[in-house]
Design a protein around this motif. Structure first.
Motif, PDB file in Angstrom:
ATOM      1  N   ILE A  80       0.880  -1.157   0.000  1.00  0.00           N
ATOM      2  CA  ILE A  80       0.000   0.000   0.000  1.00  0.00           C
ATOM      3  C   ILE A  80       0.921   1.212   0.000  1.00  0.00           C
ATOM      4  O   ILE A  80       1.667   1.437   0.959  1.00  0.00           O
ATOM      5  CB  ILE A  80      -0.931   0.024   1.221  1.00  0.00           C
ATOM      6  N   ALA A  81       0.916   1.950  -1.106  1.00  0.00           N
ATOM      7  CA  ALA A  81       1.863   3.052  -1.267  1.00  0.00           C
ATOM      8  C   ALA A  81       1.368   4.293  -0.538  1.00  0.00           C
ATOM      9  O   ALA A  81       0.186   4.629  -0.576  1.00  0.00           O
ATOM     10  CB  ALA A  81       2.056   3.372  -2.743  1.00  0.00           C
ATOM     11  N   ARG A  82       2.290   4.968   0.131  1.00  0.00           N
ATOM     12  CA  ARG A  82       2.012   6.256   0.761  1.00  0.00           C
ATOM     13  C   ARG A  82       3.044   7.217   0.197  1.00  0.00           C
ATOM     14  O   ARG A  82       4.222   7.137   0.529  1.00  0.00           O
ATOM     15  CB  ARG A  82       2.152   6.179   2.286  1.00  0.00           C
ATOM     16  N   SER A  83       2.628   8.092  -0.704  1.00  0.00           N
ATOM     17  CA  SER A  83       3.615   8.894  -1.418  1.00  0.00           C
ATOM     18  C   SER A  83       3.335  10.384  -1.381  1.00  0.00           C
ATOM     19  O   SER A  83       3.826  11.138  -2.202  1.00  0.00           O
ATOM     20  CB  SER A  83       3.690   8.426  -2.878  1.00  0.00           C
ATOM     21  N   GLY A  84       2.530  10.822  -0.409  1.00  0.00           N
ATOM     22  CA  GLY A  84       2.303  12.252  -0.288  1.00  0.00           C
ATOM     23  C   GLY A  84       1.290  12.766  -1.292  1.00  0.00           C
ATOM     24  O   GLY A  84       0.721  12.033  -2.091  1.00  0.00           O
ATOM     25  N   TYR A  85       1.100  14.063  -1.279  1.00  0.00           N
ATOM     26  CA  TYR A  85       0.065  14.704  -2.089  1.00  0.00           C
ATOM     27  C   TYR A  85       0.541  14.922  -3.520  1.00  0.00           C
ATOM     28  O   TYR A  85       1.651  15.402  -3.754  1.00  0.00           O
ATOM     29  CB  TYR A  85      -0.296  16.048  -1.441  1.00  0.00           C
ATOM     30  N   ARG A  86      -0.300  14.551  -4.477  1.00  0.00           N
ATOM     31  CA  ARG A  86       0.001  14.803  -5.884  1.00  0.00           C
ATOM     32  C   ARG A  86      -1.102  15.692  -6.450  1.00  0.00           C
ATOM     33  O   ARG A  86      -2.211  15.212  -6.716  1.00  0.00           O
ATOM     34  CB  ARG A  86       0.101  13.480  -6.658  1.00  0.00           C
ATOM     35  N   PRO A  87      -0.848  16.982  -6.623  1.00  0.00           N
ATOM     36  CA  PRO A  87      -1.910  17.936  -6.944  1.00  0.00           C
ATOM     37  C   PRO A  87      -2.581  17.700  -8.284  1.00  0.00           C
ATOM     38  O   PRO A  87      -3.718  18.096  -8.485  1.00  0.00           O
ATOM     39  CB  PRO A  87      -1.174  19.292  -6.941  1.00  0.00           C
ATOM     40  N   GLU A  88      -1.899  17.024  -9.214  1.00  0.00           N
ATOM     41  CA  GLU A  88      -2.500  16.867 -10.527  1.00  0.00           C
ATOM     42  C   GLU A  88      -3.670  15.906 -10.524  1.00  0.00           C
ATOM     43  O   GLU A  88      -4.473  15.883 -11.433  1.00  0.00           O
ATOM     44  CB  GLU A  88      -1.440  16.388 -11.539  1.00  0.00           C
ATOM     45  N   SER A  89      -3.779  15.078  -9.492  1.00  0.00           N
ATOM     46  CA  SER A  89      -4.818  14.049  -9.524  1.00  0.00           C
ATOM     47  C   SER A  89      -6.168  14.546  -9.039  1.00  0.00           C
ATOM     48  O   SER A  89      -7.199  14.209  -9.579  1.00  0.00           O
ATOM     49  CB  SER A  89      -4.363  12.841  -8.708  1.00  0.00           C
ATOM     50  N   ALA A 244       4.276   1.186   2.250  1.00  0.00           N
ATOM     51  CA  ALA A 244       5.525   1.651   1.637  1.00  0.00           C
ATOM     52  C   ALA A 244       5.461   3.157   1.438  1.00  0.00           C
ATOM     53  O   ALA A 244       4.507   3.676   0.851  1.00  0.00           O
ATOM     54  CB  ALA A 244       5.742   0.950   0.300  1.00  0.00           C
ATOM     55  N   TYR A 245       6.485   3.860   1.925  1.00  0.00           N
ATOM     56  CA  TYR A 245       6.535   5.314   1.817  1.00  0.00           C
ATOM     57  C   TYR A 245       7.518   5.744   0.738  1.00  0.00           C
ATOM     58  O   TYR A 245       8.630   5.208   0.652  1.00  0.00           O
ATOM     59  CB  TYR A 245       6.946   5.935   3.154  1.00  0.00           C
ATOM     60  N   HIS A 246       7.104   6.700  -0.076  1.00  0.00           N
ATOM     61  CA  HIS A 246       7.960   7.319  -1.078  1.00  0.00           C
ATOM     62  C   HIS A 246       7.719   8.815  -0.978  1.00  0.00           C
ATOM     63  O   HIS A 246       6.724   9.323  -1.481  1.00  0.00           O
ATOM     64  CB  HIS A 246       7.624   6.796  -2.477  1.00  0.00           C
ATOM     65  N   LEU A 247       8.618   9.521  -0.293  1.00  0.00           N
ATOM     66  CA  LEU A 247       8.393  10.908   0.030  1.00  0.00           C
ATOM     67  C   LEU A 247       9.423  11.803  -0.650  1.00  0.00           C
ATOM     68  O   LEU A 247      10.602  11.451  -0.761  1.00  0.00           O
ATOM     69  CB  LEU A 247       8.469  11.118   1.551  1.00  0.00           C
ATOM     70  N   PRO A 248       9.008  12.980  -1.117  1.00  0.00           N
ATOM     71  CA  PRO A 248       9.953  13.891  -1.755  1.00  0.00           C
ATOM     72  C   PRO A 248      10.925  14.485  -0.735  1.00  0.00           C
ATOM     73  O   PRO A 248      10.593  14.651   0.437  1.00  0.00           O
ATOM     74  CB  PRO A 248       9.044  14.974  -2.333  1.00  0.00           C
ATOM     75  N   VAL A 249      12.117  14.781  -1.196  1.00  0.00           N
ATOM     76  CA  VAL A 249      13.120  15.437  -0.357  1.00  0.00           C
ATOM     77  C   VAL A 249      13.241  16.879  -0.841  1.00  0.00           C
ATOM     78  O   VAL A 249      13.528  17.127  -2.009  1.00  0.00           O
ATOM     79  CB  VAL A 249      14.487  14.723  -0.453  1.00  0.00           C
ATOM     80  N   LYS A 250      13.027  17.813   0.068  1.00  0.00           N
ATOM     81  CA  LYS A 250      13.086  19.216  -0.312  1.00  0.00           C
ATOM     82  C   LYS A 250      14.414  19.823   0.145  1.00  0.00           C
ATOM     83  O   LYS A 250      14.924  19.478   1.190  1.00  0.00           O
ATOM     84  CB  LYS A 250      11.916  19.986   0.315  1.00  0.00           C
TER      85      LYS A 250
END
Length: 250
Positions: A80-89, A244-250
């Protein structure tokens, strides 16, 4: 018992577990009876019973009424992917993750108002008893229940607005970020805390587990300028899914 030495029931359970894992006792095979365990391992009835209880609590075996105890089919964990907010969706997290995995998920929900419990009030930064909108979800993949979620939104924020009901109105079914934006609240961060506990009876009844099965609980809260606008508990069967987490690095 010497330091580091296992109790007899754990030694028996460990040996039986190894046989289950390596396929010596394949799925749907009947577990040796209590009398057989007693004779094979030279232990008492109490030890044999406790060893069987350990395997049952671990979800490796299951009792069948009037038939005995059998090795369970071991599910292959899915992500189950947890990848943060994707505004385009414009979709909520479950819809985004389903699309990303190419799955065809369905969900059902029910919303109702209630007074916030002490725990939910603390998470939302409101007073116990303040009115919230509680929404309960059951998510399914190919018809199989995969995840439960209960969310709470303070009615001081959403009451008497077009987004008061998360799954109804012009933005029904959209994610929290889009719904809050519609009432001029900019969600700027989300916090998630992952834990595990034995599943509640009603949770396991819905998810298809047995008493003692462990569930993962993701406690999630969305914030807008430091104010909590939604908090939720997401419940996932620990033996069937991995988060599973996939998070952006700022």
């Amino acid at each position: 018992m010497a330091f580091g030495e296992q109790p007899a029931y754990l030694r028996v359970a460990s040996d039986l577990r190894e046989k289950i894992v390596d396929g010596t006792l394949p799925p749907h095979t009947r577990l040796p009876s209590q009398a057989r365990i007693r004779e094979e391992y030279g232990v008492s009835d109490t030890v044999a019973l406790e060893a069987r209880k350990v395997l049952m609590a671990e979800g490796l075996v299951e009792g069948r009424s009037g038939s005995g105890t059998y090795v369970r089919e071991r599910p292959v964990p899915r992500r189950i992917a947890r990848s943060g907010y994707r505004p385009e969706s414009g979709a909520g997290p479950f819809r985004q993750e389903q699309a990303a995995e190419g799955a065809r998920g369905t969900w059902e929900s029910r919303s109702e108002q209630e007074g916030a419990s002490a725990e939910i009030a603390e998470r939302l930064g409101i007073e116990p008893g303040d009115r919230v909108m509680r929404t309960r979800y059951v998510y399914r993949d190919a018809g199989e229940p995969m995840m439960l979620s209960t969310s709470w939104e303070p009615l001081a924020v959403t009451g008497r607005t077009p987004v008061m009901l998360p799954e109804e109105g012009p933005l029904g079914g959209c994610g929290v970020v889009e719904r809050m934006a519609a009432i001029d609240l900019v969600v700027d961060n989300v916090a998630e805390e992952v834990g595990a506990r034995p599943g509640l009876a009603e949770e396991l009844l819905t998810l298809g587990g047995v008493p003692g099965h462990v569930v993962m609980v993701i406690a999630r809260t969305y914030y807008a300028s430091g104010r909590a606008v939604e908090t939720a508990d997401v419940v996932v069967p620990a033996d069937r899914y991995r988060v599973a987490y996939h998070l952006p690095v700022k």
